[in-house]
Design a protein around this motif. Structure first.
Motif, short mmCIF file in Angstrom:
data_model
loop_
_atom_site.label_atom_id
_atom_site.label_comp_id
_atom_site.label_asym_id
_atom_site.label_seq_id
_atom_site.Cartn_x
_atom_site.Cartn_y
_atom_site.Cartn_z
N MET A 35 0.84 -1.20 0.00
CA MET A 35 0.00 0.00 0.00
C MET A 35 0.87 1.25 0.00
SD MET A 35 -3.10 0.92 2.63
CE MET A 35 -4.01 -0.55 2.15
N ASP A 36 0.53 2.23 -0.86
CA ASP A 36 1.31 3.46 -1.00
C ASP A 36 0.84 4.51 0.00
OD1 ASP A 36 2.89 5.50 -1.76
OD2 ASP A 36 2.09 5.69 -3.81
N TYR A 37 1.47 4.49 1.17
CA TYR A 37 1.08 5.43 2.22
C TYR A 37 1.49 6.87 1.89
CZ TYR A 37 0.02 1.46 5.23
OH TYR A 37 -0.53 0.32 5.77
N GLU A 38 2.56 7.06 1.07
CA GLU A 38 3.08 8.40 0.77
C GLU A 38 2.08 9.23 -0.04
OE1 GLU A 38 6.86 8.11 -1.06
OE2 GLU A 38 7.84 7.20 0.68
N ASN A 39 1.37 8.60 -0.99
CA ASN A 39 0.43 9.32 -1.85
C ASN A 39 -1.01 9.29 -1.34
OD1 ASN A 39 2.50 9.91 -3.70
ND2 ASN A 39 2.27 7.87 -4.63
N MET A 40 -1.17 8.75 -0.17
CA MET A 40 -2.51 8.63 0.38
C MET A 40 -2.92 9.87 1.16
SD MET A 40 -3.96 5.54 2.73
CE MET A 40 -3.38 4.35 1.52
N ASP A 41 -4.18 10.21 1.06
CA ASP A 41 -4.72 11.33 1.82
C ASP A 41 -4.55 11.06 3.31
OD1 ASP A 41 -7.44 12.33 3.30
OD2 ASP A 41 -6.68 13.78 1.82
N LYS A 42 -4.18 12.10 4.07
CA LYS A 42 -3.91 11.96 5.51
C LYS A 42 -5.11 11.41 6.27
CE LYS A 42 -2.07 14.49 9.47
NZ LYS A 42 -1.63 15.81 9.99
N LYS A 43 -6.30 11.92 5.95
CA LYS A 43 -7.50 11.47 6.65
C LYS A 43 -7.77 9.99 6.37
CE LYS A 43 -9.94 15.88 6.96
NZ LYS A 43 -11.18 16.64 6.57
N MET A 44 -7.55 9.60 5.10
CA MET A 44 -7.75 8.21 4.72
C MET A 44 -6.77 7.29 5.45
SD MET A 44 -9.51 6.06 3.02
CE MET A 44 -10.41 7.06 1.83
N LEU A 45 -5.54 7.77 5.56
CA LEU A 45 -4.51 7.00 6.26
C LEU A 45 -4.89 6.80 7.72
CD1 LEU A 45 -1.76 5.64 6.37
CD2 LEU A 45 -0.71 7.88 6.71
N ILE A 46 -5.34 7.86 8.37
CA ILE A 46 -5.76 7.77 9.78
C ILE A 46 -6.92 6.78 9.93
CG2 ILE A 46 -6.83 9.05 11.67
CD1 ILE A 46 -5.20 11.50 10.73
N LYS A 47 -7.85 6.83 8.98
CA LYS A 47 -9.01 5.95 9.00
C LYS A 47 -8.59 4.48 8.91
CE LYS A 47 -13.41 5.05 6.70
NZ LYS A 47 -14.29 5.42 5.57
N ILE A 48 -7.67 4.21 7.97
CA ILE A 48 -7.19 2.84 7.78
C ILE A 48 -6.46 2.32 9.02
CG2 ILE A 48 -5.56 1.41 6.49
CD1 ILE A 48 -6.29 3.09 4.02
N LEU A 49 -5.60 3.18 9.60
CA LEU A 49 -4.86 2.80 10.80
C LEU A 49 -5.79 2.53 11.98
CD1 LEU A 49 -1.82 5.26 10.57
CD2 LEU A 49 -1.80 2.79 10.18
N ARG A 50 -6.85 3.33 12.07
CA ARG A 50 -7.83 3.12 13.14
C ARG A 50 -8.59 1.82 12.94
NH1 ARG A 50 -10.43 9.21 13.88
NH2 ARG A 50 -8.80 10.02 15.29
N GLN A 51 -8.90 1.52 11.68
CA GLN A 51 -9.60 0.27 11.38
C GLN A 51 -8.74 -0.94 11.75
OE1 GLN A 51 -10.56 0.74 7.23
NE2 GLN A 51 -12.58 1.64 7.66
N LYS A 52 -7.44 -0.82 11.44
CA LYS A 52 -6.52 -1.91 11.78
C LYS A 52 -6.43 -2.07 13.30
CE LYS A 52 -3.48 -2.08 7.75
NZ LYS A 52 -2.08 -2.01 7.27
N ASP A 53 -6.39 -0.92 13.98
CA ASP A 53 -6.31 -0.95 15.45
C ASP A 53 -7.55 -1.59 16.05
OD1 ASP A 53 -4.93 -0.22 17.91
OD2 ASP A 53 -6.54 1.24 18.20
N ASP A 54 -8.73 -1.26 15.48
CA ASP A 54 -9.98 -1.85 15.95
C ASP A 54 -10.01 -3.36 15.71
OD1 ASP A 54 -10.94 0.57 16.81
OD2 ASP A 54 -12.10 0.98 14.99
N MET A 55 -9.49 -3.77 14.55
CA MET A 55 -9.45 -5.20 14.23
C MET A 55 -8.55 -5.96 15.20
SD MET A 55 -9.35 -5.26 10.05
CE MET A 55 -9.08 -7.01 10.01
N LEU A 56 -7.40 -5.36 15.54
CA LEU A 56 -6.49 -5.99 16.49
C LEU A 56 -7.12 -6.13 17.87
CD1 LEU A 56 -3.07 -4.34 15.54
CD2 LEU A 56 -3.65 -6.76 15.38
N LYS A 57 -7.84 -5.07 18.28
CA LYS A 57 -8.52 -5.11 19.58
C LYS A 57 -9.58 -6.21 19.61
CE LYS A 57 -7.86 -0.28 20.94
NZ LYS A 57 -8.50 1.05 21.13
N LYS A 58 -10.32 -6.33 18.50
CA LYS A 58 -11.35 -7.36 18.42
C LYS A 58 -10.74 -8.76 18.46
CE LYS A 58 -14.87 -4.73 15.91
NZ LYS A 58 -15.60 -4.57 14.63
N LEU A 59 -9.62 -8.93 17.77
CA LEU A 59 -8.93 -10.22 17.78
C LEU A 59 -8.45 -10.57 19.18
CD1 LEU A 59 -6.85 -10.02 14.46
CD2 LEU A 59 -8.70 -11.64 14.98
N CYS A 60 -7.93 -9.58 19.90
CA CYS A 60 -7.45 -9.79 21.28
C CYS A 60 -8.61 -10.18 22.20
CB CYS A 60 -6.76 -8.54 21.82
SG CYS A 60 -5.15 -8.23 21.07
#
Length: 204
Positions: free
Chosen positions: A1-26
């Motif tokens: 995934m090209d994080y450099e060309n990604m919109d900042k808000k979109m990047l934050i959204k994706i990172l939050r989604q990943k964080d939520d997924m990790l929490k759910k897995l735990c």
């Protein structure tokens, strides 16, 4: 995934989604561990996981040169209660017994449901002299329940066995359980139990 060309808000959204997924897995992992180690009805340790913990506790007592106490518990007349008042009432009695035990012991102690109407309470690095206060709390709570019960009284048969650091180095967890079970059985035989159609008397 090209994080450099990604919109900042979109990047934050994706990172939050990943964080939520990790929490759910735990959380899912914690749930799986809980159900794997816990008796579904009573919420105490099941036999398999409890005996593993007992074995570790006994080994620690041997290493640290400390005593240990186990208590084998049988709920009196559970079959009669099931036959007279129904299995739902019998299940309620099992749940109440487990709750009383859990609420009365210390953080270092633990309760195991051995099966049916039998429980084992383990008191790591403890002597019988230290058990009296804990067991007094249990019987106070039992008396409180019995005062409010018009159907039957909760009664327990208990057998204690103390592993002593001197001269018992070869003792196993199975030996502790057998000795405590034997003492419980003898106490149960010595009880004079009375039953009629309306009430089961508590004769501890």
């Amino acid at each position: 995934m090209d994080y450099e060309n990604m919109d900042k808000k979109m990047l934050i959204k994706i990172l939050r989604q990943k964080d939520d997924m990790l929490k759910k897995l735990c959380l899912e992992k914690e749930k799986l561990n809980y159900y794997a180690n816990t008796d579904a009805m009573t919420g105490v340790l099941n036999r398999r996981s409890g005996l593993k913990l007992l074995d570790k506790g006994l080994n620690l007592s041997k290493i640290n040169d400390r005593d240990m106490v186990v208590c084998f518990i049988d709920i009196d007349r559970l079959k009669i209660i099931n036959d007279t008042f129904g299995h739902e009432e019998g299940d309620k009695l099992l749940i109440n017994t487990a709750r009383i035990l859990k609420e009365s012991i210390r953080k270092t102690d633990f309760v195991i449901r051995m099966g049916g109407d039998e429980f084992l309470v383990v008191f790591p690095e403890t002597t019988m002299k230290e058990i009296n206060k804990i067991w007094h709390r249990i019987y106070v709570k039992i008396e409180e329940i019995n005062k409010n019960s018009s159907k039957y009284n909760l009664s327990l048969s208990c057998g204690f066995y103390e592993y002593k650091k001197e001269g018992q180095s070869e003792m196993t967890a199975s030996d502790l359980i057998k000795n405590a079970d034997f003492k419980m059985y003898n106490k149960k035989l010595n009880k004079k139990e009375k039953f009629d159609d309306k009430c089961i008397n508590n004769i501890n």
